[in-house]
Enzyme design. Structure first.
Site, PDB file in Angstrom:
ATOM      1  N   THR A  14       0.827  -1.219   0.000  1.00 27.34           N
ATOM      2  CA  THR A  14       0.000   0.000   0.000  1.00 27.34           C
ATOM      3  C   THR A  14       0.856   1.263   0.000  1.00 27.34           C
ATOM      4  O   THR A  14       1.999   1.243   0.477  1.00 27.34           O
ATOM      5  CB  THR A  14      -0.907  -0.005   1.251  1.00 27.34           C
ATOM      6  N   ASP A  15       0.292   2.346  -0.484  1.00 23.72           N
ATOM      7  CA  ASP A  15       1.005   3.635  -0.422  1.00 23.72           C
ATOM      8  C   ASP A  15       1.096   4.170   1.009  1.00 23.72           C
ATOM      9  O   ASP A  15       1.861   5.085   1.289  1.00 23.72           O
ATOM     10  CB  ASP A  15       0.333   4.676  -1.337  1.00 23.72           C
ATOM     11  N   GLU A  16       0.298   3.577   1.929  1.00 26.97           N
ATOM     12  CA  GLU A  16       0.258   4.113   3.302  1.00 26.97           C
ATOM     13  C   GLU A  16       1.586   3.932   4.026  1.00 26.97           C
ATOM     14  O   GLU A  16       1.836   4.604   5.028  1.00 26.97           O
ATOM     15  CB  GLU A  16      -0.910   3.489   4.082  1.00 26.97           C
ATOM     16  N   TYR A  26      -1.804  -0.464  10.956  1.00 31.30           N
ATOM     17  CA  TYR A  26      -1.929  -1.123   9.648  1.00 31.30           C
ATOM     18  C   TYR A  26      -0.722  -0.820   8.767  1.00 31.30           C
ATOM     19  O   TYR A  26      -0.049  -1.727   8.275  1.00 31.30           O
ATOM     20  CB  TYR A  26      -3.218  -0.666   8.939  1.00 31.30           C
ATOM     21  N   LYS A  81       2.292  -3.294   7.339  1.00 33.64           N
ATOM     22  CA  LYS A  81       2.569  -3.487   5.904  1.00 33.64           C
ATOM     23  C   LYS A  81       4.005  -3.062   5.587  1.00 33.64           C
ATOM     24  O   LYS A  81       4.699  -3.716   4.807  1.00 33.64           O
ATOM     25  CB  LYS A  81       1.579  -2.687   5.048  1.00 33.64           C
TER      26      LYS A  81
HETATM   27  P1  NAD Z   1      -9.584  -7.390   2.169  1.00 35.94           P
HETATM   28  O1  NAD Z   1      -9.583  -7.086   3.633  1.00 35.94           O
HETATM   29  O2  NAD Z   1     -10.796  -7.131   1.366  1.00 35.94           O
HETATM   30  O3  NAD Z   1      -9.228  -8.939   1.965  1.00 35.94           O
HETATM   31  C1  NAD Z   1      -8.199  -9.584   2.646  1.00 35.94           C
HETATM   32  C2  NAD Z   1      -8.304 -11.084   2.388  1.00 35.94           C
HETATM   33  O4  NAD Z   1      -7.239 -11.737   3.100  1.00 35.94           O
HETATM   34  C3  NAD Z   1      -9.611 -11.701   2.889  1.00 35.94           C
HETATM   35  O5  NAD Z   1     -10.129 -12.589   1.916  1.00 35.94           O
HETATM   36  C4  NAD Z   1      -9.201 -12.444   4.144  1.00 35.94           C
HETATM   37  O6  NAD Z   1      -9.997 -13.598   4.399  1.00 35.94           O
HETATM   38  C5  NAD Z   1      -7.759 -12.820   3.827  1.00 35.94           C
HETATM   39  N1  NAD Z   1      -6.962 -12.997   5.051  1.00 35.94           N
HETATM   40  C6  NAD Z   1      -6.829 -12.101   6.073  1.00 35.94           C
HETATM   41  N2  NAD Z   1      -6.057 -12.634   7.041  1.00 35.94           N
HETATM   42  C7  NAD Z   1      -5.679 -13.863   6.615  1.00 35.94           C
HETATM   43  C8  NAD Z   1      -4.883 -14.886   7.170  1.00 35.94           C
HETATM   44  N3  NAD Z   1      -4.308 -14.746   8.373  1.00 35.94           N
HETATM   45  N4  NAD Z   1      -4.697 -16.014   6.454  1.00 35.94           N
HETATM   46  C9  NAD Z   1      -5.269 -16.175   5.248  1.00 35.94           C
HETATM   47  N5  NAD Z   1      -6.056 -15.244   4.664  1.00 35.94           N
HETATM   48  C10 NAD Z   1      -6.267 -14.107   5.354  1.00 35.94           C
HETATM   49  O7  NAD Z   1      -8.322  -6.642   1.600  1.00 35.94           O
HETATM   50  P2  NAD Z   1      -8.118  -5.858   0.212  1.00 35.94           P
HETATM   51  O8  NAD Z   1      -8.638  -4.492   0.367  1.00 35.94           O
HETATM   52  O9  NAD Z   1      -8.601  -6.713  -0.900  1.00 35.94           O
HETATM   53  O10 NAD Z   1      -6.526  -5.760   0.180  1.00 35.94           O
HETATM   54  C11 NAD Z   1      -5.740  -6.800  -0.387  1.00 35.94           C
HETATM   55  C12 NAD Z   1      -4.275  -6.432  -0.306  1.00 35.94           C
HETATM   56  O11 NAD Z   1      -4.039  -5.214  -1.002  1.00 35.94           O
HETATM   57  C13 NAD Z   1      -3.773  -6.201   1.127  1.00 35.94           C
HETATM   58  O12 NAD Z   1      -2.480  -6.726   1.222  1.00 35.94           O
HETATM   59  C14 NAD Z   1      -3.763  -4.689   1.264  1.00 35.94           C
HETATM   60  O13 NAD Z   1      -2.776  -4.272   2.188  1.00 35.94           O
HETATM   61  C15 NAD Z   1      -3.416  -4.268  -0.153  1.00 35.94           C
HETATM   62  N6  NAD Z   1      -3.909  -2.929  -0.563  1.00 35.94           N
HETATM   63  C16 NAD Z   1      -5.237  -2.615  -0.396  1.00 35.94           C
HETATM   64  C17 NAD Z   1      -5.692  -1.361  -0.819  1.00 35.94           C
HETATM   65  C18 NAD Z   1      -7.152  -0.969  -0.691  1.00 35.94           C
HETATM   66  O14 NAD Z   1      -7.492   0.187  -0.986  1.00 35.94           O
HETATM   67  N7  NAD Z   1      -8.054  -1.860  -0.304  1.00 35.94           N
HETATM   68  C19 NAD Z   1      -4.800  -0.449  -1.399  1.00 35.94           C
HETATM   69  C20 NAD Z   1      -3.451  -0.823  -1.548  1.00 35.94           C
HETATM   70  C21 NAD Z   1      -3.030  -2.080  -1.129  1.00 35.94           C
HETATM   71  P1  TYD Z   2     -10.702   4.119   4.257  1.00 35.43           P
HETATM   72  O1  TYD Z   2     -11.668   3.695   3.208  1.00 35.43           O
HETATM   73  O2  TYD Z   2     -10.791   3.494   5.609  1.00 35.43           O
HETATM   74  O3  TYD Z   2      -9.244   3.939   3.646  1.00 35.43           O
HETATM   75  P2  TYD Z   2      -7.792   4.440   4.223  1.00 35.43           P
HETATM   76  O4  TYD Z   2      -7.952   4.826   5.628  1.00 35.43           O
HETATM   77  O5  TYD Z   2      -6.983   3.196   4.065  1.00 35.43           O
HETATM   78  O6  TYD Z   2      -7.375   5.553   3.338  1.00 35.43           O
HETATM   79  O7  TYD Z   2     -10.826   5.693   4.465  1.00 35.43           O
HETATM   80  C1  TYD Z   2     -10.674   6.583   3.376  1.00 35.43           C
HETATM   81  C2  TYD Z   2     -10.780   7.994   3.926  1.00 35.43           C
HETATM   82  O8  TYD Z   2     -12.092   8.199   4.433  1.00 35.43           O
HETATM   83  C3  TYD Z   2      -9.849   8.240   5.109  1.00 35.43           C
HETATM   84  O9  TYD Z   2      -9.374   9.572   5.042  1.00 35.43           O
HETATM   85  C4  TYD Z   2     -10.729   8.062   6.325  1.00 35.43           C
HETATM   86  C5  TYD Z   2     -12.088   8.532   5.822  1.00 35.43           C
HETATM   87  N1  TYD Z   2     -13.273   7.857   6.430  1.00 35.43           N
HETATM   88  C6  TYD Z   2     -14.304   8.647   6.942  1.00 35.43           C
HETATM   89  O10 TYD Z   2     -14.261   9.878   6.901  1.00 35.43           O
HETATM   90  N2  TYD Z   2     -15.382   7.987   7.475  1.00 35.43           N
HETATM   91  C7  TYD Z   2     -15.464   6.641   7.545  1.00 35.43           C
HETATM   92  O11 TYD Z   2     -16.480   6.105   8.086  1.00 35.43           O
HETATM   93  C8  TYD Z   2     -14.394   5.866   7.014  1.00 35.43           C
HETATM   94  C9  TYD Z   2     -14.444   4.359   7.061  1.00 35.43           C
HETATM   95  C10 TYD Z   2     -13.315   6.532   6.447  1.00 35.43           C
END
Ligand code: NAD
Ligand code: TYD
Length: 351
Positions: free
Chosen positions: A132-134, A157, A161
């Site tokens: 992630t970019d975070e 988080y 990561k």
């Molecule tokens: P998500 O929370 O929707 O899904 C995570 C999946 O991992 C789920 O299916 C869960 O069952 C599985 N999982 C969690 N813990 C586990 C464990 N201990 N063993 C086996 N499986 C397990 O997540 P997402 O949003 O699809 O993100 C996927 C990846 O991409 C992550 O690594 C996240 O850090 C990265 N990422 C997400 C975003 C975003 O905006 N969602 C952005 C950049 C990077």
């Molecule tokens: P989120 O979807 O949780 O992603 P991330 O924290 O990984 O960027 O949140 C996106 C943005 O929205 C973040 O600035 C937090 C804000 N946010 C709210 O204002 N209200 C909410 O209920 C949630 C879940 C997020």
């Protein structure tokens, strides 16, 4: 089948889009979805793939080293694409340890299984770590995260990561394990668990419930449609250089409040509500602890080297996302049963 790829976290949001892309695009590859099915994992995300002969599912926890070792023995994969993670910042504030277990220990278990399973013979093998970019921290009004920006994670988080990214690179340097990494900005689209901003807001707007906006809604995120992320992952898997990191972003920065206003407008339109009805639900609530101000990605390396750029405009992507949630009430009902209301009350009741 001329290749086996294990995709971890394939039942989650982004993972399910990646699994579908690989199963459909590579009928000659065996795709093994390894997922522990936590609250965020959902087999319904991949129901359409169950009859595909090149798709397999293994349920298990990546924190369980013996289980991971056995999976490697069973499949002797050529590659691992690692997405399994605890992924929600607010949950990491409530319970950091779960993030340490899955994101750090889980990743190390997979790296170790690669080493032992591949017997230090890494020819043609690849460990692809999705991040992630975070990890780069928080930006002020100017600047962009590049691949060389110093790490400065600020939530449990992002710290977990960041730690996993460092370990992946350490296995490259120490053991010569072939790895590649990508760090992406905020994703949105179908199948996202409604704890994240966009699906949470869609669900609340639909039900005429308040839309909780942290602080003043001034925080900025760079949003990418999930399908564009999956395409970038496919490109990096095939053409990324071993040892390299690629930043992936939407070139699409929005203040939370402006994003929510656009979403409200789309929802009013889709639900035949009078203009302004949904925006009336906006409620400013207590800010997130340590809330990162701004994320923004410089995606010029992946454009230059792999010719990738986002294809879905934000409005188009948001409309597609809204339409998907409105058309998939059963999916939403199923994920909202279970523990969701307990989490929602804990997170939002006292704000
Ligand atoms: P998500 O929370 O929707 O899904 C995570 C999946 O991992 C789920 O299916 C869960 O069952 C599985 N999982 C969690 N813990 C586990 C464990 N201990 N063993 C086996 N499986 C397990 O997540 P997402 O949003 O699809 O993100 C996927 C990846 O991409 C992550 O690594 C996240 O850090 C990265 N990422 C997400 C975003 C975003 O905006 N969602 C952005 C950049 C990077
Ligand atoms: P989120 O979807 O949780 O992603 P991330 O924290 O990984 O960027 O949140 C996106 C943005 O929205 C973040 O600035 C937090 C804000 N946010 C709210 O204002 N209200 C909410 O209920 C949630 C879940 C997020």
């Amino acid at each position: 089948m001329n290749k086996t790829i294990i995709i971890t976290g394939g039942a989650g949001f982004i993972g399910s889009h990646v699994v579908r892309l690989f199963v459909e695009k590579y009928p000659e590859y065996r795709i093994v979805n390894l997922d522990g099915l936590t609250y965020a994992g959902n087999m319904e995300n991949l129901k359409d793939l169950e009859s595909q002969s090149n798709y397999l599912f293994e349920k298990g926890d990546i924190v369980d080293a013996a289980f991971i070792e056995n999976i490697f023995k069973k499949y002797t994969p050529d590659a691992v694409i690692h997405l399994a993670a605890e992924s929600h910042v607010d949950r990491s504030i409530l319970d950091p340890l779960a993030f340490i277990h899955t994101n750090i220990i889980g990743t190390v278990n997979l790296l170790n299984a690669c080493r032992t399973g591949w017997k230090d013979n890494f020819e043609g093998k690849l460990f692809y770590h999705i991040s992630t970019d975070e990890v780069y921290g928080s930006l002020g009004a100017d600047g962009l995260f590049t691949e060389t920006t110093a790490y400065d994670p600020r939530s449990p988080y992002s710290a977990s990561k960041a730690s996993s990214d460092h370990l992946v690179r350490a296995y490259l340097h120490t053991y010569k394990l072939p790895v590649v990494l990508s760090n992406c900005s905020n994703n949105y689209g179908p199948n996202q668990f409604p704890e994240k901003l966009i699906p949470l807001a869609i669900n609340n707007i639909k039900n005429m419930q308040p839309i909780p906006i942290y602080g003043k809604g001034e925080n900025i995120r760079d949003w990418l449609y999930v399908g564009d992320h999956a395409t970038a992952i496919d490109l990096i898997y095939n053409n990324g250089k071993v040892g390299e990191t690629y930043n992936i972003g939407g070139l699409n920065e929005w203040k939370n409040i402006d994003l929510i206003k656009m979403l409200c407008e789309i929802m009013d339109n889709r639900l035949d509500r009078q203009a302004g009805t949904s925006a009336g639900l906006i409620e400013f609530v207590k800010d997130r602890a340590g809330h990162d101000m701004r994320y923004a990605i410089d995606a010029s390396k992946i454009k230059r080297e792999l010719d990738w750029e986002p294809t879905v405009t934000f409005r188009e992507g948001l409309e597609k996302t809204v339409d998907w949630y409105l058309a998939n009430q059963q999916w939403l009902d199923n994920v909202l049963s279970g523990d969701y209301s307990k989490y929602y009350d804990q997170q939002y009741k006292k704000r």
